[in-house]
Scaffold this motif. Structure first.
Motif, PDB file in Angstrom:
ATOM      1  N   ALA A 286       0.629   3.757   1.916  1.00  0.00           N
ATOM      2  CA  ALA A 286       0.915   4.101   3.309  1.00  0.00           C
ATOM      3  C   ALA A 286       2.055   3.245   3.868  1.00  0.00           C
ATOM      4  O   ALA A 286       2.949   3.756   4.562  1.00  0.00           O
ATOM      5  N   ASP A 287       2.049   1.940   3.576  1.00  0.00           N
ATOM      6  CA  ASP A 287       3.130   1.068   4.037  1.00  0.00           C
ATOM      7  C   ASP A 287       4.449   1.427   3.369  1.00  0.00           C
ATOM      8  O   ASP A 287       5.515   1.355   3.992  1.00  0.00           O
TER       9      ASP A 287
ATOM     10  N   ALA B 225      -2.808   7.947   2.042  1.00  0.00           N
ATOM     11  CA  ALA B 225      -1.944   8.458   3.107  1.00  0.00           C
ATOM     12  C   ALA B 225      -1.959   9.986   3.111  1.00  0.00           C
ATOM     13  O   ALA B 225      -2.267  10.626   2.107  1.00  0.00           O
ATOM     14  N   LYS B 226      -1.625  10.551   4.249  1.00  0.00           N
ATOM     15  CA  LYS B 226      -1.601  12.006   4.370  1.00  0.00           C
ATOM     16  C   LYS B 226      -0.528  12.586   3.462  1.00  0.00           C
ATOM     17  O   LYS B 226       0.621  12.142   3.453  1.00  0.00           O
TER      18      LYS B 226
ATOM     19  N   TYR C 177       5.446   4.391   2.350  1.00  0.00           N
ATOM     20  CA  TYR C 177       5.993   5.587   2.991  1.00  0.00           C
ATOM     21  C   TYR C 177       6.550   5.255   4.378  1.00  0.00           C
ATOM     22  O   TYR C 177       7.599   5.784   4.781  1.00  0.00           O
ATOM     23  N   ALA C 178       5.863   4.373   5.104  1.00  0.00           N
ATOM     24  CA  ALA C 178       6.341   3.989   6.430  1.00  0.00           C
ATOM     25  C   ALA C 178       7.697   3.284   6.331  1.00  0.00           C
ATOM     26  O   ALA C 178       8.597   3.518   7.150  1.00  0.00           O
TER      27      ALA C 178
ATOM     28  N   THR D 161       6.170  12.987   1.017  1.00  0.00           N
ATOM     29  CA  THR D 161       5.505  11.899   0.289  1.00  0.00           C
ATOM     30  C   THR D 161       5.426  12.205  -1.200  1.00  0.00           C
ATOM     31  O   THR D 161       5.564  11.303  -2.037  1.00  0.00           O
TER      32      THR D 161
ATOM     33  N   ASP E 268      -3.938   1.757  -3.006  1.00  0.00           N
ATOM     34  CA  ASP E 268      -4.454   2.888  -2.232  1.00  0.00           C
ATOM     35  C   ASP E 268      -3.574   4.128  -2.327  1.00  0.00           C
ATOM     36  O   ASP E 268      -3.325   4.819  -1.322  1.00  0.00           O
TER      37      ASP E 268
ATOM     38  N   THR F 188       0.870  -1.177   0.000  1.00  0.00           N
ATOM     39  CA  THR F 188       0.000   0.000   0.000  1.00  0.00           C
ATOM     40  C   THR F 188       0.907   1.227   0.000  1.00  0.00           C
ATOM     41  O   THR F 188       2.069   1.171   0.417  1.00  0.00           O
TER      42      THR F 188
END
Length: 234
Positions: A131-132, A166-167, A134-135, A172, A162, A129
């Motif tokens: 979000a993952d 994420a923000k 970026y993490a 990002t 997705d 994803t």
């Protein structure tokens, strides 16, 4: 420089005796182990693919016409590294799937990879994803973020799920640009899903990323139907 090769290794008598003693100590019959090994069927490429997928998508089947068309195009672009070898994904088109939450985009993405394998194409792939991603790439002590970004960027086939969830931040946007730009330059097939409308992507991703996505992807708008709720109601 010629690649180094190693001759097949055989087990010496001492090694075999030690293995026999270990099996005996655990009340395991060596003959039964050997028979089981002989009867075990080797993993097929499809079995190996399913083992690397999340359980929810292990049986995913792509049935969207544009997703199937993408899989055919990638399969046609696959190249065999040597005569008689299995064709491998090297370069190819990308696909951007947009639609509401639950429209079936992720299911179609995993199903597309499955379709490639069913068509006899070998593929090294990765799914994450946004979000993952970026993490995983956020700077932290002891982590080689540049190496990880390079690995994701070079993966022959990448699913980014997705995108836009994420923000958003300057960081990002920069990471997304670097990833997409590398895949754009090397023409690496990428499957991207987003809950944003295609017309809203520019505000989230910025002009540089959106411009490259417009050139490298076929864009698919999914019907505004939440298939997860539909299946639950049925």
């Amino acid at each position: 420089m010629r690649p180094r090769t190693r001759e097949p290794q055989t087990l010496g008598e001492g090694t075999l005796e030690r293995m026999a003693r270990i099996l005996a100590a655990r009340n395991i019959d060596p003959a039964a182990v050997a028979a089981l090994a002989d009867e075990t069927e080797p993993f097929s490429p499809l079995d190996a693919l399913s083992a690397g997928m999340p359980p929810r998508y292990q049986a995913a089947v792509a049935d969207h016409p544009q997703v199937l068309a993408w899989a055919r195009d990638v399969a046609e672009a696959a190249v065999a590294p040597s005569q008689g070898a299995r064709r491998q994904v090297t370069t190819g088109p990308s696909l951007l799937m947009a639609g509401i939450v639950g429209a079936g985009k992720t299911h179609q993405a995993y199903g597309a990879v499955r379709q490639l394998v069913q068509d006899g194409v070998g593929v090294r792939w990765r799914a994450t994803t946004a979000a993952d991603l970026y993490a995983d790439l956020r700077p932290r002590p002891g982590a080689d973020n540049e190496r990880e970004l390079a690995a994701v960027s070079r993966c022959p086939l990448l699913i980014i799920d997705d995108l836009g969830a994420a923000k958003a931040s300057d960081w990002t946007e920069e990471i997304t640009y670097r990833l997409i730009n590398r895949r754009y330059n090397h023409m690496l097939p990428t499957l991207i899903t987003t809950n944003l409308r295609i017309s809203d992507l520019r505000a989230y991703l910025g002009d540089r990323v959106t411009s490259r996505l417009a050139q490298m992807t076929t864009r698919v708008e999914f019907e505004p139907v939440d298939r997860r709720r539909h299946r639950t109601a049925a």
